[in-house]
Scaffold this motif. Structure first.
Motif, mmCIF file in Angstrom:
data_model
loop_
_atom_site.group_PDB
_atom_site.id
_atom_site.type_symbol
_atom_site.label_atom_id
_atom_site.label_comp_id
_atom_site.label_asym_id
_atom_site.label_seq_id
_atom_site.Cartn_x
_atom_site.Cartn_y
_atom_site.Cartn_z
ATOM 1 N N VAL A 76 9.656 0.121 -10.533
ATOM 2 C CA VAL A 76 8.422 0.409 -9.807
ATOM 3 C C VAL A 76 8.750 1.507 -8.807
ATOM 4 O O VAL A 76 9.712 1.392 -8.045
ATOM 5 C CB VAL A 76 7.884 -0.837 -9.060
ATOM 6 C CG1 VAL A 76 6.637 -0.476 -8.248
ATOM 7 C CG2 VAL A 76 7.590 -1.973 -10.036
ATOM 8 N N THR A 77 7.953 2.573 -8.839
ATOM 9 C CA THR A 77 8.153 3.703 -7.923
ATOM 10 C C THR A 77 6.882 3.900 -7.111
ATOM 11 O O THR A 77 5.780 3.892 -7.656
ATOM 12 C CB THR A 77 8.475 4.995 -8.708
ATOM 13 O OG1 THR A 77 9.579 4.735 -9.576
ATOM 14 C CG2 THR A 77 8.833 6.135 -7.772
ATOM 15 N N GLU A 78 7.051 4.074 -5.806
ATOM 16 C CA GLU A 78 5.878 4.272 -4.943
ATOM 17 C C GLU A 78 5.454 5.741 -4.935
ATOM 18 O O GLU A 78 6.224 6.622 -5.329
ATOM 19 C CB GLU A 78 6.139 3.750 -3.537
ATOM 20 C CG GLU A 78 7.124 4.529 -2.716
ATOM 21 C CD GLU A 78 7.287 3.962 -1.315
ATOM 22 O OE1 GLU A 78 6.378 4.156 -0.489
ATOM 23 O OE2 GLU A 78 8.336 3.345 -1.056
ATOM 24 N N PRO A 79 4.232 6.007 -4.517
ATOM 25 C CA PRO A 79 3.704 7.377 -4.522
ATOM 26 C C PRO A 79 4.594 8.350 -3.753
ATOM 27 O O PRO A 79 5.047 8.036 -2.646
ATOM 28 C CB PRO A 79 2.349 7.250 -3.831
ATOM 29 C CG PRO A 79 1.983 5.804 -3.934
ATOM 30 C CD PRO A 79 3.274 5.049 -3.974
ATOM 31 N N GLY A 80 4.862 9.501 -4.357
ATOM 32 C CA GLY A 80 5.612 10.561 -3.694
ATOM 33 C C GLY A 80 7.105 10.337 -3.574
ATOM 34 O O GLY A 80 7.806 11.120 -2.938
ATOM 35 N N LYS A 81 7.622 9.295 -4.179
ATOM 36 C CA LYS A 81 9.057 8.991 -4.095
ATOM 37 C C LYS A 81 9.712 9.182 -5.453
ATOM 38 O O LYS A 81 9.094 8.997 -6.489
ATOM 39 C CB LYS A 81 9.288 7.552 -3.622
ATOM 40 C CG LYS A 81 8.655 7.211 -2.306
ATOM 41 C CD LYS A 81 9.429 7.797 -1.160
ATOM 42 C CE LYS A 81 8.787 7.365 0.146
ATOM 43 N NZ LYS A 81 9.518 7.671 1.302
ATOM 44 N N ASP A 82 10.991 9.554 -5.429
ATOM 45 C CA ASP A 82 11.762 9.681 -6.657
ATOM 46 C C ASP A 82 12.593 8.431 -6.927
ATOM 47 O O ASP A 82 12.840 8.066 -8.068
ATOM 48 C CB ASP A 82 12.687 10.900 -6.599
ATOM 49 C CG ASP A 82 11.921 12.205 -6.617
ATOM 50 O OD1 ASP A 82 10.856 12.258 -7.253
ATOM 51 O OD2 ASP A 82 12.378 13.167 -5.978
ATOM 52 N N GLY A 96 7.682 -8.671 -7.021
ATOM 53 C CA GLY A 96 6.568 -9.053 -6.159
ATOM 54 C C GLY A 96 6.846 -8.547 -4.761
ATOM 55 O O GLY A 96 7.941 -8.718 -4.249
ATOM 56 N N GLY A 97 5.864 -7.891 -4.170
ATOM 57 C CA GLY A 97 6.075 -7.409 -2.816
ATOM 58 C C GLY A 97 4.839 -6.753 -2.231
ATOM 59 O O GLY A 97 3.885 -6.434 -2.936
ATOM 60 N N THR A 98 4.894 -6.576 -0.907
ATOM 61 C CA THR A 98 3.832 -5.887 -0.182
ATOM 62 C C THR A 98 4.081 -4.388 -0.302
ATOM 63 O O THR A 98 5.199 -3.917 -0.067
ATOM 64 C CB THR A 98 3.829 -6.316 1.298
ATOM 65 O OG1 THR A 98 3.660 -7.734 1.337
ATOM 66 C CG2 THR A 98 2.706 -5.645 2.058
ATOM 67 N N LEU A 99 3.037 -3.663 -0.640
ATOM 68 C CA LEU A 99 3.180 -2.227 -0.888
ATOM 69 C C LEU A 99 3.222 -1.437 0.420
ATOM 70 O O LEU A 99 2.390 -1.650 1.305
ATOM 71 C CB LEU A 99 2.040 -1.742 -1.781
ATOM 72 C CG LEU A 99 1.977 -2.449 -3.137
ATOM 73 C CD1 LEU A 99 0.778 -1.962 -3.938
ATOM 74 C CD2 LEU A 99 3.268 -2.233 -3.918
ATOM 75 N N PRO A 100 4.187 -0.511 0.530
ATOM 76 C CA PRO A 100 4.381 0.231 1.776
ATOM 77 C C PRO A 100 3.445 1.420 1.974
ATOM 78 O O PRO A 100 3.303 1.900 3.103
ATOM 79 C CB PRO A 100 5.829 0.709 1.685
ATOM 80 C CG PRO A 100 6.114 0.780 0.220
ATOM 81 C CD PRO A 100 5.280 -0.290 -0.413
ATOM 82 N N SER A 101 2.819 1.923 0.901
ATOM 83 C CA SER A 101 1.976 3.112 1.067
ATOM 84 C C SER A 101 0.786 3.082 0.117
ATOM 85 O O SER A 101 0.759 2.319 -0.842
ATOM 86 C CB SER A 101 2.802 4.385 0.856
ATOM 87 O OG SER A 101 3.411 4.384 -0.407
ATOM 88 N N THR A 102 -0.184 3.933 0.416
ATOM 89 C CA THR A 102 -1.384 4.043 -0.401
ATOM 90 C C THR A 102 -1.210 5.164 -1.417
ATOM 91 O O THR A 102 -0.670 6.219 -1.092
ATOM 92 C CB THR A 102 -2.612 4.341 0.495
ATOM 93 O OG1 THR A 102 -2.794 3.232 1.386
ATOM 94 C CG2 THR A 102 -3.867 4.559 -0.327
ATOM 95 N N GLY A 103 -1.657 4.933 -2.641
ATOM 96 C CA GLY A 103 -1.571 5.968 -3.671
ATOM 97 C C GLY A 103 -1.347 5.371 -5.037
ATOM 98 O O GLY A 103 -1.646 4.206 -5.284
#
Length: 131
Positions: A76-82, A96-103
């Motif tokens: 799983v990769t968050e927005p704007g991260k490599d 399972g986790g709370t998401l750190p950013s919007t996107g």
């Protein structure tokens, strides 16, 4: 007079060609009123499938991969991260986790190199939920 072929060109003639099977990207959309989606898919060799999911910071995401192939995982990769937020080959096939950013988050399903190199196939069921 005889001409010699450069070593690199000669190796190209005798080396097997490894095709880059690439990846597919599939946008995940939940049906109205639903917060989870069950996806059945398959991949082969070095192919990967990228599932994109829109979410907001503070929401909870859960992802579960069910497969018979022991070398089939997801990241799983968050927005704007490599760098992966979650690496399945290290942490297992449940996130399972709370998401750190919007996107737009990416859930990448893949085979480990050992299985990809052998051209293995993996059928899987991927469950993605965002609440």
């Amino acid at each position: 007079m005889r001409t010699l072929m450069p070593l690199g060109a000669a190796l190209l003639l005798v080396s097997p060609v490894i095709a880059d099977e690439g990846s597919r990207t599939i946008k995940v959309q939940f049906t109205k009123g639903a917060s989870a989606k069950v996806i059945k898919g398959s991949l082969r060799g070095y192919e990967s499938v990228n599932y994109t999911v829109s979410a907001r910071a503070g929401q909870t995401m859960t992802v579960r991969l069910t497969t018979a192939n022991g070398s089939n995982y997801f990241n799983v990769t968050e927005p704007g991260k490599d760098e992966a937020l979650f690496n399945g080959s290290v942490a297992g096939n449940k996130f399972g986790g709370t998401l750190p950013s919007t996107g737009t988050y990416t859930v990448q399903v893949y085979l480990m190199r050992n299985a990809a190199r052998r051209g293995e196939t993996a059928a899987y069921t991927l469950t993605i939920a965002v609440r």
